[in-house]
Design a protein around this motif. Structure first.
Motif, PDB file in Angstrom:
ATOM      1  N   ARG A 102     -64.396 -54.147  -4.343  1.00 46.44           N
ATOM      2  CA  ARG A 102     -62.845 -54.908  -3.786  1.00 46.44           C
ATOM      3  C   ARG A 102     -63.060 -55.575  -3.490  1.00 46.44           C
ATOM      4  O   ARG A 102     -63.471 -54.889  -1.787  1.00 46.44           O
ATOM      5  CB  ARG A 102     -61.889 -54.146  -4.496  1.00 46.44           C
ATOM      6  CG  ARG A 102     -60.759 -54.459  -4.233  1.00 46.44           C
ATOM      7  CD  ARG A 102     -59.396 -53.805  -5.114  1.00 46.44           C
ATOM      8  NE  ARG A 102     -58.557 -55.089  -5.462  1.00 46.44           N
ATOM      9  CZ  ARG A 102     -56.605 -54.159  -5.570  1.00 46.44           C
ATOM     10  NH1 ARG A 102     -56.786 -53.005  -6.280  1.00 46.44           N
ATOM     11  NH2 ARG A 102     -55.866 -55.074  -5.443  1.00 46.44           N
ATOM     12  N   ILE A 129     -55.029 -62.776  -5.193  1.00 47.48           N
ATOM     13  CA  ILE A 129     -53.524 -62.458  -5.832  1.00 47.48           C
ATOM     14  C   ILE A 129     -53.445 -60.608  -5.848  1.00 47.48           C
ATOM     15  O   ILE A 129     -54.515 -60.753  -7.592  1.00 47.48           O
ATOM     16  CB  ILE A 129     -53.162 -63.523  -6.807  1.00 47.48           C
ATOM     17  CG1 ILE A 129     -53.447 -64.881  -5.984  1.00 47.48           C
ATOM     18  CG2 ILE A 129     -52.436 -63.341  -6.437  1.00 47.48           C
ATOM     19  CD1 ILE A 129     -53.400 -66.548  -6.598  1.00 47.48           C
ATOM     20  N   ALA A 130     -53.190 -59.939  -5.741  1.00 50.14           N
ATOM     21  CA  ALA A 130     -52.942 -58.856  -5.962  1.00 50.14           C
ATOM     22  C   ALA A 130     -51.671 -57.986  -5.532  1.00 50.14           C
ATOM     23  O   ALA A 130     -51.442 -58.296  -4.682  1.00 50.14           O
ATOM     24  CB  ALA A 130     -54.474 -58.408  -5.925  1.00 50.14           C
ATOM     25  N   GLY A 131     -50.616 -57.170  -6.294  1.00 47.60           N
ATOM     26  CA  GLY A 131     -49.658 -56.384  -5.946  1.00 47.60           C
ATOM     27  C   GLY A 131     -48.791 -57.055  -5.490  1.00 47.60           C
ATOM     28  O   GLY A 131     -48.367 -56.275  -4.301  1.00 47.60           O
ATOM     29  N   ASP A 176     -53.213 -51.870  -8.440  1.00 49.69           N
ATOM     30  CA  ASP A 176     -52.752 -52.658  -9.052  1.00 49.69           C
ATOM     31  C   ASP A 176     -54.081 -53.380  -8.658  1.00 49.69           C
ATOM     32  O   ASP A 176     -54.225 -53.865  -8.170  1.00 49.69           O
ATOM     33  CB  ASP A 176     -51.473 -54.280  -8.987  1.00 49.69           C
ATOM     34  CG  ASP A 176     -50.153 -53.455  -8.736  1.00 49.69           C
ATOM     35  OD1 ASP A 176     -50.387 -52.552  -8.080  1.00 49.69           O
ATOM     36  OD2 ASP A 176     -49.037 -54.067  -9.385  1.00 49.69           O
ATOM     37  N   ALA A 177     -54.388 -53.330 -10.351  1.00 45.52           N
ATOM     38  CA  ALA A 177     -55.928 -54.719 -10.589  1.00 45.52           C
ATOM     39  C   ALA A 177     -55.934 -56.386  -9.709  1.00 45.52           C
ATOM     40  O   ALA A 177     -54.739 -56.167  -9.911  1.00 45.52           O
ATOM     41  CB  ALA A 177     -55.995 -54.656 -11.854  1.00 45.52           C
ATOM     42  N   PRO A 178     -56.493 -57.130  -9.681  1.00 49.18           N
ATOM     43  CA  PRO A 178     -56.358 -58.225  -8.851  1.00 49.18           C
ATOM     44  C   PRO A 178     -56.020 -58.789  -9.454  1.00 49.18           C
ATOM     45  O   PRO A 178     -56.776 -59.093 -10.999  1.00 49.18           O
ATOM     46  CB  PRO A 178     -57.888 -58.103  -7.673  1.00 49.18           C
ATOM     47  CG  PRO A 178     -58.302 -57.229  -7.989  1.00 49.18           C
ATOM     48  CD  PRO A 178     -57.566 -55.851  -8.656  1.00 49.18           C
ATOM     49  N   LEU A 179     -55.393 -60.162  -9.687  1.00 48.28           N
ATOM     50  CA  LEU A 179     -55.291 -61.281 -10.738  1.00 48.28           C
ATOM     51  C   LEU A 179     -56.285 -62.168 -10.871  1.00 48.28           C
ATOM     52  O   LEU A 179     -56.815 -62.869 -10.821  1.00 48.28           O
ATOM     53  CB  LEU A 179     -54.151 -61.928 -10.474  1.00 48.28           C
ATOM     54  CG  LEU A 179     -52.511 -61.420 -10.970  1.00 48.28           C
ATOM     55  CD1 LEU A 179     -51.417 -62.514 -10.801  1.00 48.28           C
ATOM     56  CD2 LEU A 179     -52.597 -61.454 -12.857  1.00 48.28           C
ATOM     57  N   ARG A 180     -56.273 -61.820  -8.934  1.00 44.80           N
ATOM     58  CA  ARG A 180     -58.091 -63.075  -8.811  1.00 44.80           C
ATOM     59  C   ARG A 180     -58.039 -62.330  -7.415  1.00 44.80           C
ATOM     60  O   ARG A 180     -58.054 -61.207  -6.556  1.00 44.80           O
ATOM     61  CB  ARG A 180     -56.798 -64.205  -8.231  1.00 44.80           C
ATOM     62  CG  ARG A 180     -57.634 -65.196  -7.668  1.00 44.80           C
ATOM     63  CD  ARG A 180     -58.431 -66.610  -7.994  1.00 44.80           C
ATOM     64  NE  ARG A 180     -59.425 -67.270  -8.106  1.00 44.80           N
ATOM     65  CZ  ARG A 180     -60.296 -68.230  -8.341  1.00 44.80           C
ATOM     66  NH1 ARG A 180     -60.295 -68.174  -9.256  1.00 44.80           N
ATOM     67  NH2 ARG A 180     -61.085 -68.508  -7.140  1.00 44.80           N
ATOM     68  N   ARG A 227     -45.681 -63.475  -0.439  1.00 37.44           N
ATOM     69  CA  ARG A 227     -45.231 -62.495  -1.218  1.00 37.44           C
ATOM     70  C   ARG A 227     -45.932 -63.241  -2.369  1.00 37.44           C
ATOM     71  O   ARG A 227     -45.494 -64.199  -2.847  1.00 37.44           O
ATOM     72  CB  ARG A 227     -43.778 -62.518  -1.422  1.00 37.44           C
ATOM     73  CG  ARG A 227     -43.900 -61.345  -0.382  1.00 37.44           C
ATOM     74  CD  ARG A 227     -44.266 -59.719  -0.126  1.00 37.44           C
ATOM     75  NE  ARG A 227     -43.534 -59.585  -1.687  1.00 37.44           N
ATOM     76  CZ  ARG A 227     -44.224 -58.013  -2.027  1.00 37.44           C
ATOM     77  NH1 ARG A 227     -45.717 -57.292  -1.988  1.00 37.44           N
ATOM     78  NH2 ARG A 227     -43.624 -57.321  -3.664  1.00 37.44           N
ATOM     79  N   ARG A 287     -55.869 -55.785   1.927  1.00 36.15           N
ATOM     80  CA  ARG A 287     -55.325 -56.047   0.849  1.00 36.15           C
ATOM     81  C   ARG A 287     -55.445 -54.791   0.199  1.00 36.15           C
ATOM     82  O   ARG A 287     -54.651 -55.024  -0.955  1.00 36.15           O
ATOM     83  CB  ARG A 287     -56.600 -57.364   0.043  1.00 36.15           C
ATOM     84  CG  ARG A 287     -56.450 -58.627   1.601  1.00 36.15           C
ATOM     85  CD  ARG A 287     -54.579 -58.959   1.792  1.00 36.15           C
ATOM     86  NE  ARG A 287     -54.464 -59.570   0.635  1.00 36.15           N
ATOM     87  CZ  ARG A 287     -54.267 -60.205  -0.468  1.00 36.15           C
ATOM     88  NH1 ARG A 287     -55.064 -61.459   0.259  1.00 36.15           N
ATOM     89  NH2 ARG A 287     -53.473 -61.167  -1.160  1.00 36.15           N
ATOM     90  N   TRP A 322     -49.130 -59.986  -3.614  1.00 33.32           N
ATOM     91  CA  TRP A 322     -49.028 -60.052  -2.093  1.00 33.32           C
ATOM     92  C   TRP A 322     -50.557 -61.373  -2.154  1.00 33.32           C
ATOM     93  O   TRP A 322     -51.134 -61.352  -3.919  1.00 33.32           O
ATOM     94  CB  TRP A 322     -49.823 -59.423  -1.220  1.00 33.32           C
ATOM     95  CG  TRP A 322     -48.948 -58.562  -0.873  1.00 33.32           C
ATOM     96  CD1 TRP A 322     -48.656 -57.025  -1.406  1.00 33.32           C
ATOM     97  CD2 TRP A 322     -47.945 -58.391   0.353  1.00 33.32           C
ATOM     98  NE1 TRP A 322     -48.145 -55.866  -1.266  1.00 33.32           N
ATOM     99  CE2 TRP A 322     -46.968 -56.592  -0.667  1.00 33.32           C
ATOM    100  CE3 TRP A 322     -47.405 -59.197   1.034  1.00 33.32           C
ATOM    101  CZ2 TRP A 322     -46.778 -56.661   0.576  1.00 33.32           C
ATOM    102  CZ3 TRP A 322     -46.513 -58.225   2.013  1.00 33.32           C
ATOM    103  CH2 TRP A 322     -46.230 -57.354   1.656  1.00 33.32           C
ATOM    104  N   LEU A 323     -50.160 -62.230  -1.917  1.00 36.92           N
ATOM    105  CA  LEU A 323     -51.598 -63.373  -1.888  1.00 36.92           C
ATOM    106  C   LEU A 323     -51.711 -64.234  -0.225  1.00 36.92           C
ATOM    107  O   LEU A 323     -50.935 -63.872   0.021  1.00 36.92           O
ATOM    108  CB  LEU A 323     -51.117 -64.369  -2.596  1.00 36.92           C
ATOM    109  CG  LEU A 323     -50.711 -65.579  -2.596  1.00 36.92           C
ATOM    110  CD1 LEU A 323     -50.988 -66.683  -3.390  1.00 36.92           C
ATOM    111  CD2 LEU A 323     -48.971 -65.428  -2.148  1.00 36.92           C
TER     112      LEU A 323
END
Lengths: 275, 275
Positions: B262, A245-247, B119-123, A272, B228, A249-250
């Motif tokens: 990553r 999950i980043a930027g 962006d750094a990933p949330l996950r 999204r 990604r 998007w997932l």
């Protein structure tokens, strides 16, 4: 007990039916009851409709690989399906399907059809350990989540969805932090699963990002479903997982097993991410 | 050091170049050197060519989701690409591309384009533990497998492929029995990876069924690649895995990480299983 309409069709079969159009191609009446809220139709439901159009002229009986680009939201109501036949051989056939609503194309789909056999797998993925259906959590209708009634989502009336309690914290106001959901699934009308139903099941759960407390809608951009075997009668088990999950998007990956514990479908989508 | 052609293009950029055709659409010269044996061009190489055609008229710079149906084997030589623009918005755009050789359409592709951010990933998914490049096994050219020289596969001259010894038993005549392969990858011409290169890498390894002693070719039927993130310079690490092998079909899932660890791409394909 199966609930059939006047033509003897199950609710799922009636809602995904296509018929030949005089000008070529097919038409369908997209049923408003298969929505994910706000009148937005479920992406898996639309795949099943598109696959029916591809199967109509294919020499092969089952969809084995289906890839779709979700161009725009598809509204309920009349839709047309333009079919472009590709090469058809003894083992498999390719078909392109473009589904259009009153405002133009909304879904572009590539369907590979073949005949799924009964061969035992040389290699497979074991079914995860999930409590029995009766110990799982019913997701709408009538359910509450975090003390609030579940929002009106037609899809939950069409597909009985029983969440593994280990992955249902989000429904009780305590998201697990892990973007994983597992659930038992079956059609509410009593119709047994088949390859077309698996296309529906491959996008049927809420976004796994809900398990991270991101509770918005996650619109599908592209979805690929592989159907690997004809499912046995009874409940299917789906496991959905987001990897990255980043930027904004997932991804969302599904594995689906039938009641015999066999892996029968896999899917992956880019969506999204909810804000 | 990058090896560039007369126009200053890297070998990869030259071999995947497209140019506008007078009659609309694009043309390309598919390079015979990107084959997987017997003159069959690699599926990931063809995706990169198709994505270039989609990007040419897109308002967005990167392919983020690419789904392809492999209708027929695509021969080297002149090819045309018909492009059907779909909806294009501020965040993403959809494009359909059909690649045709002298005998007709061979590849139907749906490309979603967008701008990949930083962006750094949330996950995310942590990179697997693999020995450093210099401790891994070189796959072709010059390599031997099970005491025999590697067959002439052009792709191995274009993409440096260093196999994790733990998943390279098949190359030494002792298949592990597990359909998993991991390998460090980079372009042999020294060009650094980018989103287009990841489309190539997403189908670059031998079939993982080789690890089960099934040594034949596994032709791709449908392939979806999600990109990604923009990869950092240096080696990428790919892990490929088959989940189910049954009834003459197998799936093949890739995850690709860049040199910073990553997750930068994921792919899944349905292929015919070797006999």
């Amino acid at each position: 007990m199966p609930q059939n309409d006047a033509q003897g069709l199950s609710e799922f079969d009636a809602a995904t039916a296509v018929r030949r159009s005089e000008g070529g191609g097919f038409v369908a009446d997209l049923h408003p009851g298969w929505d994910v809220g706000s009148g937005i139709l479920n992406g898996g439901y639309l795949l099943a409709v598109a696959a029916r159009a591809a199967l109509a002229d294919s020499p092969h009986p089952h969809p084995v690989a289906v890839s779709a680009s979700y161009l725009r939201a598809t509204p309920p109501g009349p839709a047309s399906l333009a079919v472009t036949p590709g090469p058809a051989g003894r083992t498999l056939a390719h078909t392109g399907v473009v589904l259009s609503g009153p405002a133009g194309p909304t879904l572009s789909v590539q369907v590979t059809t073949a005949a799924l056999g009964d061969d035992a797998p040389l290699r497979s993925v074991p079914v995860p350990d999930v409590p029995p259906v009766e110990s799982c959590l019913q997701a709408g209708p009538g359910a509450e989540m975090g003390g609030h009634p579940v929002p009106a989502v037609g899809l939950r009336h069409r597909v009985e969805t029983r969440l593994d309690p280990a992955t249902a914290g989000w429904a009780l106001g305590t998201p697990s932090g892990e973007p994983v959901m597992r659930a038992w699934l079956r059609l509410a009308d009593g119709r047994e699963p088949d390859p077309l139903t698996l296309l529906l099941f491959a996008d049927v759960l809420p976004p796994t990002s809900w398990s991270m407390g991101l509770m918005g809608w996650a619109p599908t951009v592209q979805l690929q479903v592989l159907v690997r075997a004809r499912p046995a009668p009874g409940w299917c088990l789906a496991e959905a997982r987001a990897n990255e999950i980043a930027g904004g998007w997932l991804d969302e990956e599904y594995r689906i097993w039938d009641s015999s514990g066999r892996l029968v479908a896999q899917s992956r989508q880019l969506a999204r991410a909810p804000r």
